[in-house]
Design a protein around this motif. Sequence first.
Motif, PDB file in Angstrom:
ATOM      1  N   GLU A 204      28.771  72.931  20.948  1.00  0.00           N
ATOM      2  CA  GLU A 204      28.012  74.080  20.419  1.00  0.00           C
ATOM      3  C   GLU A 204      28.884  75.264  20.069  1.00  0.00           C
ATOM      4  O   GLU A 204      28.555  76.407  20.417  1.00  0.00           O
ATOM      5  CB  GLU A 204      27.022  74.556  21.482  1.00  0.00           C
ATOM      6  N   TRP A 434      19.857  63.479  24.500  1.00  0.00           N
ATOM      7  CA  TRP A 434      20.186  64.468  25.522  1.00  0.00           C
ATOM      8  C   TRP A 434      19.521  64.131  26.858  1.00  0.00           C
ATOM      9  O   TRP A 434      18.332  63.799  26.892  1.00  0.00           O
ATOM     10  CB  TRP A 434      19.754  65.876  25.090  1.00  0.00           C
ATOM     11  N   LYS A 449      11.815  71.630  32.521  1.00  0.00           N
ATOM     12  CA  LYS A 449      11.995  71.268  31.107  1.00  0.00           C
ATOM     13  C   LYS A 449      12.822  69.983  31.085  1.00  0.00           C
ATOM     14  O   LYS A 449      14.048  69.997  31.114  1.00  0.00           O
ATOM     15  CB  LYS A 449      12.734  72.392  30.380  1.00  0.00           C
ATOM     16  N   TYR A 451      14.103  66.199  29.795  1.00  0.00           N
ATOM     17  CA  TYR A 451      14.384  65.390  28.605  1.00  0.00           C
ATOM     18  C   TYR A 451      14.452  63.903  28.920  1.00  0.00           C
ATOM     19  O   TYR A 451      14.436  63.064  28.034  1.00  0.00           O
ATOM     20  CB  TYR A 451      15.746  65.792  28.023  1.00  0.00           C
TER      21      TYR A 451
HETATM   22  C1  BG6 Z   1      22.322  71.761  23.590  1.00  0.00           C
HETATM   23  C2  BG6 Z   1      23.327  72.012  24.681  1.00  0.00           C
HETATM   24  O1  BG6 Z   1      22.652  72.240  22.371  1.00  0.00           O
HETATM   25  O2  BG6 Z   1      21.007  72.067  23.950  1.00  0.00           O
HETATM   26  C3  BG6 Z   1      22.870  71.469  26.009  1.00  0.00           C
HETATM   27  O3  BG6 Z   1      24.560  71.411  24.332  1.00  0.00           O
HETATM   28  C4  BG6 Z   1      21.426  71.891  26.268  1.00  0.00           C
HETATM   29  O4  BG6 Z   1      23.764  71.899  26.998  1.00  0.00           O
HETATM   30  C5  BG6 Z   1      20.566  71.394  25.117  1.00  0.00           C
HETATM   31  O5  BG6 Z   1      20.927  71.460  27.484  1.00  0.00           O
HETATM   32  C6  BG6 Z   1      19.079  71.629  25.271  1.00  0.00           C
HETATM   33  O6  BG6 Z   1      18.825  72.959  25.574  1.00  0.00           O
HETATM   34  P1  BG6 Z   1      17.956  73.354  26.847  1.00  0.00           P
HETATM   35  O7  BG6 Z   1      18.020  74.806  26.887  1.00  0.00           O
HETATM   36  O8  BG6 Z   1      16.594  72.829  26.592  1.00  0.00           O
HETATM   37  O9  BG6 Z   1      18.601  72.695  28.004  1.00  0.00           O
END
Ligand code: BG6
Length: 488
Positions: A204, A434, A449, A451
Motif C-alpha cells: 500500500e 485477504w 470486521k 474476512y
Molecule cells: C489493505 C491492507 O489494503 O486493506 C491490509 O494491506 C488491510 O493490511 C486491508 O487489512 C483491509 O482493510 P481493513 O481496514 O478492513 O483491515
Amino acid sequence: MLNKKLPKDFMWGGATADFQYEGGFNEGGRGLLSHDYETNGSIEHPRHHTMKMPDGSLINPRSSFIDAEDVPDEAMPIFIDDQYYPSHQAVDFFHRYKEDIKLMAGMGFNVFRFSICWSRIFPTGEEEKPNEEGLKFYDDVIDELAKYKMQPLITICHDELPMELVLKYNGWASRKVIDYYVKYAETLFERYGDRCKYWLTFNEINAIRGFGPTGVRKSNGQDRYQAAHNMFVASAKAVQLGHKMMKDSQFGAMYAMSEIYPATCKPEDMFFHLQEHRENWYFIDIMGRGYYPNYAPEVWSHHNVKNIEMAPNDKKDLMDGQLDFISFSYYRSNTVKDGDKWFNVGGSTNPYLKETPWGWPVDPLGLRYCMNEIYDRIQKPIFIVENGMGAIDQPDDNLYVCDDYRIDYLKEHLSAMADAINIDHVPCLGYTMWGPIDLVSLSTGEMKKRYGLVYVDMDDLGNGTLKRVPKKSYNWMKRVIETNGLAL
Ligand code: BG6
C-alpha cells in the motif's frame, strides 16, 4: 455461460500482514513496531497511538488516516494499562502457524502471502547483525509451506517500521532508512532466496499516512512525498539487488486500488476524477515505468510539496529497479465529483452500488476495470494480492458460520477477474484473498470486521479461545480452486 477456468499455472492463495496476524510481539527477540502502540477502534472511534509528553501528559494522535495529525517531536510512545493493542497478540499465527498453514493447504492454496516483521529481524532497525530467532521463525513458516507445496509470496515491508526508526529519523523522511531497508532486504534474500521467488517491496505504498507506510510524524505533504521518494529508491535498490542475488526472482509492490469513477459526465467531474486517479497512478507509474511522470508537479501542488530532494543516482536506480509485475489490493470502488475534499477516500456515494457495514461499496466489475486499466498502462503482469469482504459473522453454538454473503462477494469478484483474464487477455499471475483466517482489521483494529474463510474465536479485545473453525465459504473456495475456476 462464460468459461471461468483459469490458466493452469494460476496461483491461488491468501494474504496476511504480520501485525494483524502474527502476534508474539515480545517473543523471539522481536523489537517494537510503529503499530504496537496503536489501540483498537471502530468506525465511530478511530484508532490512536498512545504517547506521552515530557511533562507526563498523554496525547493520542489518530492513526491510519490519510490526514494523520502532526505529532510533536518530543512525544514518546508508551503503553497504557487500560488500553488494548491488537498487534500484540493479533490472532497468534506465531504459535499456530502449523495449524493455519494446514487449513490453507486444505483449500488447495498453492501460495501464501505474508509479511515479514522488520523488527523481528532487526529489532531497532539499526543492528549490525540480524536476530537469528526471528530469521528462524520464518524459516519454519516457509518450510511448513513447502510440505504442502505452497510457495511463499513475501511482503518485505507491510505498512510498518521498527519504532526506533520512526522516532530517530522521522521514518522514511530520512534517506538513512533506505540503507537500513536495503540491508534488511538483503538479509531476507540471503536467507530465503532459495525458497522464495515472488517478493513485494512495500504494501500500500500509495496510502501515505501517519505511522503507516511512511512512519512520518508530520502531516505535511512535503515530508510525506519526500518519504515516498525515499521508498521508491529503496524499492528500486532492493529489486536490483534481488535480481542479482536470486536468479528468476520476481518483484512487485502493492498498491491500494479502489477504482475511481466520476460521479457524472460533467467535464469538471471528469477532470477532477482524472486528477484523483493520478494520486494513485503517481506511485504505479514511478515504480512500474521507472521515472517520474509529467504530471508529478501537479500532484505535488495539491500537497504543498516544494521540491523532492534526489541523490545523483536516484533516476538511474528508479529506471534499473522497475517492478516485474504490478500487484494491488481491490476491495471497492470510489466515486468523486468536482469540489469533493482532496484525496477523499470514500468519495461521493455511488447510487448503483450496495455497501458493506463499513460503508465500502461492493463493485465486482470495478476489479475487471482496474486490471484492464493497469495492464493497458504499464504492460506488466498483474497479481491480485488482496481482495475480500469485511463482514460481521454470526457463528452458531459450534462456532460454524454460514457466510453466503462472503461466497457471493468472492464469486462475483473472482468471476470478474476470470473475465479480465479470459476475455480481455490481461495476464494475471494469481489471486491471494485477504485474511483467509480471520485477523485484525487495519483501519479500525477490530476483530468483528472479518474476512476469513476460517473463523477465529476471538473478540475485539482479544478474548476467546482463538480456536479455528472453517466457515461455509471454506469448502466453496476449495471447490473453486479444485476446478481452477470452473466452479465459479
Ligand atoms: C489493505 C491492507 O489494503 O486493506 C491490509 O494491506 C488491510 O493490511 C486491508 O487489512 C483491509 O482493510 P481493513 O481496514 O478492513 O483491515
